[in-house]
Design an enzyme around this catalytic site. Structure first.
Site, PDB file in Angstrom:
ATOM      1  N   GLU A 272      16.589  50.967  42.223  1.00  0.00           N
ATOM      2  CA  GLU A 272      16.383  49.967  41.160  1.00  0.00           C
ATOM      3  C   GLU A 272      15.237  50.351  40.237  1.00  0.00           C
ATOM      4  OE1 GLU A 272      18.140  45.659  42.623  1.00  0.00           O
ATOM      5  OE2 GLU A 272      15.986  45.848  42.387  1.00  0.00           O
ATOM      6  N   HIS A 293      26.753  64.805  62.647  1.00  0.00           N
ATOM      7  CA  HIS A 293      28.137  64.941  63.096  1.00  0.00           C
ATOM      8  C   HIS A 293      29.099  64.221  62.167  1.00  0.00           C
ATOM      9  CE1 HIS A 293      26.932  66.781  66.965  1.00  0.00           C
ATOM     10  NE2 HIS A 293      25.796  66.179  66.640  1.00  0.00           N
ATOM     11  N   LYS A 407      26.322  40.079  37.349  1.00  0.00           N
ATOM     12  CA  LYS A 407      26.155  38.621  37.459  1.00  0.00           C
ATOM     13  C   LYS A 407      26.868  37.922  36.312  1.00  0.00           C
ATOM     14  CE  LYS A 407      21.620  38.715  39.686  1.00  0.00           C
ATOM     15  NZ  LYS A 407      20.193  38.470  39.466  1.00  0.00           N
TER      16      LYS A 407
HETATM   17  O1  PA5 Z   1      13.621  44.067  43.440  1.00  0.00           O
HETATM   18  C1  PA5 Z   1      14.059  43.070  42.888  1.00  0.00           C
HETATM   19  O2  PA5 Z   1      13.412  42.447  42.038  1.00  0.00           O
HETATM   20  C2  PA5 Z   1      15.440  42.552  43.235  1.00  0.00           C
HETATM   21  O3  PA5 Z   1      16.068  43.359  44.178  1.00  0.00           O
HETATM   22  C3  PA5 Z   1      15.349  41.144  43.796  1.00  0.00           C
HETATM   23  O4  PA5 Z   1      14.530  41.155  44.933  1.00  0.00           O
HETATM   24  C4  PA5 Z   1      16.729  40.595  44.163  1.00  0.00           C
HETATM   25  O5  PA5 Z   1      17.596  40.673  43.071  1.00  0.00           O
HETATM   26  C5  PA5 Z   1      16.620  39.139  44.617  1.00  0.00           C
HETATM   27  O6  PA5 Z   1      16.032  38.360  43.621  1.00  0.00           O
HETATM   28  P1  PA5 Z   1      15.421  36.943  43.908  1.00  0.00           P
HETATM   29  O7  PA5 Z   1      14.267  37.129  44.859  1.00  0.00           O
HETATM   30  O8  PA5 Z   1      14.982  36.423  42.585  1.00  0.00           O
HETATM   31  O9  PA5 Z   1      16.498  36.119  44.531  1.00  0.00           O
END
Ligand code: PA5
Length: 417
Positions: A272, A293, A407
């Site tokens: 990310e 394996h 989303k």
């Molecule tokens: O690293 C990040 O910001 C994301 O992976 C969030 O943790 C994830 O999308 C969950 O978001 P939230 O904590 O707002 O539900």
């Protein structure tokens, strides 16, 4: 913890040439002048004593009553806690912390509800935005289940909320119902939040000593602050050099099944943080020797677009020594007097030799043993290396605009206006 670089692929002169970039990116991080610099709260983290006290108190309530904590969260809101808990627990121990809300599967949730029937249940719903759909719908179902099972009043005392200090639907629900609440700091994004209440409350509820974990983090903050001789920066530089030389995939390799979720956390952290603007190494992982394996063949001789970062643990928590009698028919005489850890470490060394020969560069992160302190240090090492590496790549390490696209489509299909 020590980083060993692969000198058959990375020349000292190349790393030397990266020094200016390291310096520039060090200042982007530490002077908060880079993109996304509003999200650097984790860099010199200091935990609030009162908050830690409340975490320990809530955890004591759960553990003293032999309770099970269901953590509801997705992405950065669960992966760090799960990585730490699994790294520091026996895979066969009865689970004190369970995870939900990290998928949208009705089967998963129904199976969990069946499992919880005879358990003493507490919930910790974690969402920084307070609006993410997977945890939102899971919390709705589990909250109603808790209210039916324990009644409104008691359910209220068994539900813990970790969210933004003022905004989001979850914050509203928490205030309305009077749930005990912890705050996700404004300046720390999900995937960098494991050492805030996001990770610390579930980790403490699993019985792990969070003070020891945090002492590893605080020491790592000091250790990786200098510009010179900084393994964290060298790792970031090495992976960028390998990327620039044409490598597209980084495999995080472990030889301890307990580290599987650490790899999952690491994949999210780097995936990310770096995968944007058409750039970025694809972070993947293997659990060895198991995956030797299955994926071993590809790594040895498939397309040459990958390199490996191997986590080498020098000492197991407990070892097993082999005694092979002379008249044994096991054909294992060469192992007489050797340990199980010799097999594991020689598999690791042998694999590094074979893969390097097969044109797969291997970086090695050497750690004495797995414990609270070294896990704290290791996770911080990766967080800082990730911030550094993303700046070297020229992207904002702290946003995730691409996550919004699925989303939008999902909400459109679900008819949300
Ligand atoms: O690293 C990040 O910001 C994301 O992976 C969030 O943790 C994830 O999308 C969950 O978001 P939230 O904590 O707002 O539900």
């Amino acid at each position: 913890m020590k980083l060993h670089l692969d000198h058959s692929f990375l020349k000292e002169s190349e790393l030397e040439a990266m020094k200016d970039e390291i310096l520039t990116c060090h200042h982007l991080l530490h002077d908060k002048t880079g993109e996304g610099s509003d999200f650097l709260g984790w860099l010199n983290l200091k935990n609030d004593e009162e908050e830690l006290r409340r975490i320990k108190e809530a955890a004591k309530r759960v553990t003293d009553s032999s309770g099970v904590l269901v953590v509801i969260g997705i992405g950065g809101s669960y992966l760090g806690a799960r990585a730490v808990i699994e790294a520091l627990s026996s895979p066969f121990a009865e689970k004190k912390v369970l995870f939900a809300g990290n998928n949208a599967s009705p089967d998963y949730l129904n199976d969990l509800l069946d499992f919880l029937q005879d358990k003493n249940v507490f919930l910790n719903v974690i969402s920084k935005s307070g609006t993410t759909i997977e945890p939102a719908v899971t919390f709705k179902v589990l909250r109603e289940w808790m209210e039916n099972r324990y009644g409104l009043e008691e359910a209220r005392t068994r539900i813990f909320v970790t969210t933004d200090k003022q905004k989001g639907v979850l914050k509203e629900i928490a205030s309305h119902n009077g749930y005990e609440t912890w705050i996700v700091p404004d300046d720390i994004g999900g995937r960098y939040s494991v050492f805030t209440p996001v990770g610390l409350l579930p980790i403490a509820c699993s019985g792990i000593d969070i003070d020891k974990l945090l002492s590893g983090v605080y020491d790592a903050i000091d250790l990786y602050e200098s510009i010179e001789n900084n393994d964290c920066y060298e790792y970031a530089a090495a992976r960028n050099l390998l990327y620039r030389s044409g490598k597209k995939i980084e495999l995080l390799v472990n030889y301890e099944p307990k580290l599987h979720y650490l790899t999952e956390w690491w994949k999210q952290l780097f995936g990310e943080s770096e995968g944007k603007d058409g750039k970025g190494l694809f972070p993947a992982g293997v659990d060895n020797t198991t995956d030797l394996h299955s994926m071993g063949q590809y790594i040895q001789s498939g397309e040459r677009h990958l390199f490996e970062t191997v986590i080498k643990i020098n000492k197991p928590y407990r070892d097993i020594t082999f005694t092979i009698p002379e008249d044994s028919i096991d054909h294992l005489d060469y192992l007489n007097g050797k340990k199980m850890s010799d097999v594991n470490l020689n598999a690791l060394q042998g694999t590094i030799i074979a893969h390097t020969r097969g044109n797969v560069p291997n970086l090695v992160l050497e750690i004495e043993e797995i414990n609270e302190y070294t896990i704290g240090e290791l996770l911080y090492f990766f967080e800082k290396a990730c911030g550094m590496s993303a700046y070297m790549l020229g992207v904002n390490p702290f946003n995730q605009p691409g996550v919004e696209d699925y989303k939008k489509e999902m909400f459109r299909l679900l008819g949300k206006i």
